[in-house]
Design an enzyme around this catalytic site. Structure first.
Site, mmCIF file in Angstrom:
data_model
loop_
_atom_site.group_PDB
_atom_site.id
_atom_site.type_symbol
_atom_site.label_atom_id
_atom_site.label_comp_id
_atom_site.label_asym_id
_atom_site.label_seq_id
_atom_site.Cartn_x
_atom_site.Cartn_y
_atom_site.Cartn_z
ATOM 1 N N CYS A 165 -3.787 -3.831 4.117
ATOM 2 C CA CYS A 165 -2.868 -4.702 4.574
ATOM 3 C C CYS A 165 -3.095 -6.081 4.255
ATOM 4 O O CYS A 165 -2.329 -7.148 4.274
ATOM 5 C CB CYS A 165 -2.624 -4.780 6.092
ATOM 6 S SG CYS A 165 -2.429 -3.009 6.812
ATOM 7 N N HIS A 216 -3.108 -10.031 11.999
ATOM 8 C CA HIS A 216 -2.541 -8.757 11.359
ATOM 9 C C HIS A 216 -2.392 -8.183 12.659
ATOM 10 O O HIS A 216 -3.170 -7.906 13.538
ATOM 11 C CB HIS A 216 -3.734 -8.142 10.551
ATOM 12 C CG HIS A 216 -3.084 -6.678 10.021
ATOM 13 N ND1 HIS A 216 -1.934 -6.740 9.646
ATOM 14 C CD2 HIS A 216 -3.808 -5.572 10.455
ATOM 15 C CE1 HIS A 216 -1.841 -4.920 9.652
ATOM 16 N NE2 HIS A 216 -2.897 -4.505 10.110
ATOM 17 N N GLU A 272 0.945 -1.222 -0.004
ATOM 18 C CA GLU A 272 0.096 -0.029 0.058
ATOM 19 C C GLU A 272 0.935 1.407 -0.027
ATOM 20 O O GLU A 272 0.346 2.318 0.416
ATOM 21 C CB GLU A 272 -0.980 0.054 1.157
ATOM 22 C CG GLU A 272 -0.340 -0.335 2.524
ATOM 23 C CD GLU A 272 -1.479 -0.619 3.599
ATOM 24 O OE1 GLU A 272 -2.452 0.688 3.608
ATOM 25 O OE2 GLU A 272 -1.767 -1.357 4.243
HETATM 26 N N1 CAA Z 1 0.744 3.285 30.181
HETATM 27 C C1 CAA Z 1 0.186 2.230 29.744
HETATM 28 N N2 CAA Z 1 -0.598 2.363 28.810
HETATM 29 C C2 CAA Z 1 -1.002 3.510 28.188
HETATM 30 C C3 CAA Z 1 -0.263 4.542 28.660
HETATM 31 C C4 CAA Z 1 0.728 4.560 29.956
HETATM 32 N N3 CAA Z 1 1.356 5.412 30.143
HETATM 33 N N4 CAA Z 1 -0.567 5.775 27.910
HETATM 34 C C5 CAA Z 1 -1.603 5.174 27.187
HETATM 35 N N5 CAA Z 1 -1.708 3.872 27.413
HETATM 36 C C6 CAA Z 1 -2.555 2.800 26.626
HETATM 37 C C7 CAA Z 1 -3.997 3.430 26.440
HETATM 38 O O1 CAA Z 1 -4.972 3.254 27.644
HETATM 39 C C8 CAA Z 1 -4.366 2.771 25.131
HETATM 40 O O2 CAA Z 1 -4.713 1.402 25.456
HETATM 41 P P1 CAA Z 1 -6.082 0.796 25.368
HETATM 42 O O3 CAA Z 1 -6.686 1.060 24.022
HETATM 43 O O4 CAA Z 1 -6.163 -0.497 25.771
HETATM 44 O O5 CAA Z 1 -6.818 1.824 26.202
HETATM 45 C C9 CAA Z 1 -2.980 2.750 24.168
HETATM 46 O O6 CAA Z 1 -2.033 2.803 25.322
HETATM 47 C C10 CAA Z 1 -2.765 3.595 22.997
HETATM 48 O O7 CAA Z 1 -2.927 4.938 23.704
HETATM 49 P P2 CAA Z 1 -3.962 6.191 23.025
HETATM 50 O O8 CAA Z 1 -5.428 5.495 22.777
HETATM 51 O O9 CAA Z 1 -4.046 7.164 23.961
HETATM 52 O O10 CAA Z 1 -3.255 6.355 21.706
HETATM 53 P P3 CAA Z 1 -3.484 7.282 20.693
HETATM 54 O O11 CAA Z 1 -4.634 8.006 20.910
HETATM 55 O O12 CAA Z 1 -2.094 8.096 20.432
HETATM 56 O O13 CAA Z 1 -3.698 6.327 19.354
HETATM 57 C C11 CAA Z 1 -3.903 4.673 17.721
HETATM 58 C C12 CAA Z 1 -3.592 4.932 19.173
HETATM 59 C C13 CAA Z 1 -5.459 5.267 17.523
HETATM 60 C C14 CAA Z 1 -3.832 3.068 17.613
HETATM 61 C C15 CAA Z 1 -3.054 5.390 16.718
HETATM 62 O O14 CAA Z 1 -1.781 5.042 16.908
HETATM 63 C C16 CAA Z 1 -3.398 5.161 15.396
HETATM 64 O O15 CAA Z 1 -3.999 6.111 14.818
HETATM 65 N N6 CAA Z 1 -2.774 4.253 14.747
HETATM 66 C C17 CAA Z 1 -2.893 3.857 13.161
HETATM 67 C C18 CAA Z 1 -4.213 3.010 12.902
HETATM 68 C C19 CAA Z 1 -4.081 1.635 13.436
HETATM 69 O O16 CAA Z 1 -3.184 1.248 13.629
HETATM 70 N N7 CAA Z 1 -5.346 1.226 13.685
HETATM 71 C C20 CAA Z 1 -5.414 -0.174 14.163
HETATM 72 C C21 CAA Z 1 -6.705 -1.009 13.267
HETATM 73 S S1 CAA Z 1 -6.646 -0.677 11.434
HETATM 74 C C22 CAA Z 1 -5.475 -1.612 10.810
HETATM 75 O O17 CAA Z 1 -5.136 -2.507 11.719
HETATM 76 C C23 CAA Z 1 -4.755 -1.717 9.677
HETATM 77 C C24 CAA Z 1 -3.390 -0.963 9.711
HETATM 78 O O18 CAA Z 1 -2.643 -1.788 9.844
HETATM 79 C C25 CAA Z 1 -3.239 0.623 9.986
#
Ligand code: CAA
Length: 445
Positions: A120, A244, A83
């Protein structure tokens, strides 16, 4: 019926590494625990300035062909799943074939080449295409080369930046495979979703939280479809479940739902009844909302049980070891999850021959696929021959400033000329542009 599946695989890790808790988190003003505990990531792999999806894919394929003693004539098909393509017409597979032809005497002129796109999941779709090509009797005894290659970069300061990665997986799909045979049964969960996309742009537009919900919804749909055609499945049906893995925390969520689903109406549900009750059934509730609340409560309790945790440690955790060190490889991600699991079995002397893997692939946009794979007698030799640790350990550790520069160097909208941070050796490199805007490559001894 002849078995068809993955005969061998090799990976190519981008030559640079970004330490997420040590370097990235402090620079972003974030707690390192978000990476290590929340997302489950330690580092990301990045391409140096002379690397891209073609060099990484060609390098993985070259290792694979050399190790298996193959010549171009042995390959009837080259499919690239990506991709991160940079050309809307000329497929990456032609560039990769061109690279390989620089180091082999023969050529791939009689091999069918293509490029697959569905986020993916296209890596798994390409494996399926190769499987179907062989099963249909059209392969003339030749094998297919499937290459999943991506530079998974997000725009700077996008939440997805935490999950970046770059690398390639090359797989040889053949009759009588040494590694795994693929099942004919497949389950699909597919819907028109707007969660992660790249409409004529390099970096994705992502609705991160929604993308996670869509992943779980489509995976569940695929599992139900798979159950409809496969025999009854049980959490213990699978030795490992490679999913994945955009980041290990996503798999932690998917695995819990898969366990709840596959343990319903089984001895596992019975044995847990005293500790956490039975799974809620919708017919027992007045409305959907109270049913969903009860399911959430049961799931939270399930996650805390010793039964679930020991299953997760044995069946899912071993699939995450490479991902933790490299981040998201998009099309290659589920395939490095399989490699991690088999590597764990090899390192722990597990007798895996004849055992079943349950493979959960996913692509945004969105589609999930569940299928089974049966581990073959040659798996141990194949995994022993991969040099995963060596590649991971030899990466150059980026400072935050170097990371910023390398991100810019790979940004198609910026014109940045930087010195490479590493010295290429025995690998294909990008070495400039041709007269029609094509990318050019050479092999460096
Ligand atoms: N100690 C322990 N845990 C912590 C922490 C700390 N100090 N701070 C944060 N966390 C945890 C949070 O609680 C959260 O866990 P939960 O979801 O279990 O609650 C995790 O760490 C991530 O923290 P945030 O949710 O605050 O992170 P974020 O808002 O910055 O974004 C994300 C996370 C949405 C995955 C972001 O990284 C993102 O947009 N990623 C790209 C999209 C993606 O990967 N999506 C996955 C599904 S789609 C897919 O699979 C296709 C693909 O390959 C892209």
């Amino acid at each position: 019926m002849t078995a068809v599946g993955i005969d061998a695989m090799e990976i190519w890790v981008g030559n640079l590494e970004l330490d997420l808790p040590g370097t990235f988190a402090p620079a972003q003003g974030e707690d390192p625990g978000k990476y290590t505990k929340g997302l489950g990531l330690h580092s990301s792999s990045f391409p140096d300035s002379y690397e891209d999806i073609v060099t990484m894919g060609a390098n993985a394929a070259h290792r694979l062909m050399d190790r298996k003693g193959l010549e171009p004539e042995d390959i009837g098909r080259i499919d690239v799943a990506t991709e991160s393509a940079f050309d809307n017409s000329k497929p990456v597979s032609t560039y990769i074939a061109g690279c390989l032809e620089q180091v082999y005497e023969g050529d791939f002129h009689h091999a069918n080449k293509g490029e697959r796109k569905f986020a993916c999941i296209s890596g798994t779709q390409s494996v399926n295409d190769a499987f179907n090509w062989i099963k249909s009797g059209r392969s003339r005894g030749r094998s297919a080369l499937v290459i999943a290659t991506d530079t998974a970069l997000y725009a700077r300061d996008d939440p997805g930046e935490a999950t970046q990665g770059a690398g390639a997986v090359a797989m040889l799909i053949s009759e009588d495979p040494s590694l795994v045979e693929l099942s004919t049964e497949q389950g699909f969960g597919s819907a028109d979703e707007t969660d992660f996309l790249k409409p004529q742009q390099q970096f994705p537009s992502v609705d991160g939280k929604r993308s996670m919900q869509v992943y779980l919804a489509r995976m569940r749909e695929a599992l139900e479809d798979y159950e409809a055609i496969a025999e009854d499945i049980h959490p213990d049906s699978f030795a490992y479940i490679p999913f994945h893995t955009p980041f290990p925390g996503m798999v932690r969520k998917a695995a819990l739902l898969a366990y709840r689903h596959t343990s319903r109406d089984t001895d596992v549900e019975d044995s847990l009844a005293e500790e956490i009750g039975r799974q809620p059934r919708e017919s027992e509730f007045e409305d959907r909302e109270s049913y969903e609340d009860a399911v959430r409560e049961y799931t939270d309790a399930l996650a805390e049980t010793e039964t679930y945790q020991s299953w997760y440690e044995a069946v899912v955790e071993p699939t995450l070891s490479i991902s933790r060190e490299v981040g998201n490889w998009y099309t290659g991600s589920v395939h490095i999850a399989r490699a991690s699991a088999l590597r764990h079995a090899y390192q722990n002397d597990v007798d895996l021959e004849g055992k079943t893997l349950g493979v959960g692939s996913y692509g945004s946009g969105a589609q999930a696929e569940v299928h089974a794979e049966y581990v073959q007698s040659g798996w141990r030799e194949e995994i022993e021959a991969m040099n995963v640790e060596e590649q991971l350990d030899s990466r150059y550790d980026l400072t935050f400033e170097e990371y910023e520069t390398i991100h810019d160097a790979h940004n198609h909208d910026l014109d940045t000329d930087i010195e490479a941070l590493t010295t290429p050796e025995n690998e294909f490199v990008f070495d400039g542009w041709g007269r029609m805007g094509e990318r050019q490559y050479s092999y460096v001894e």
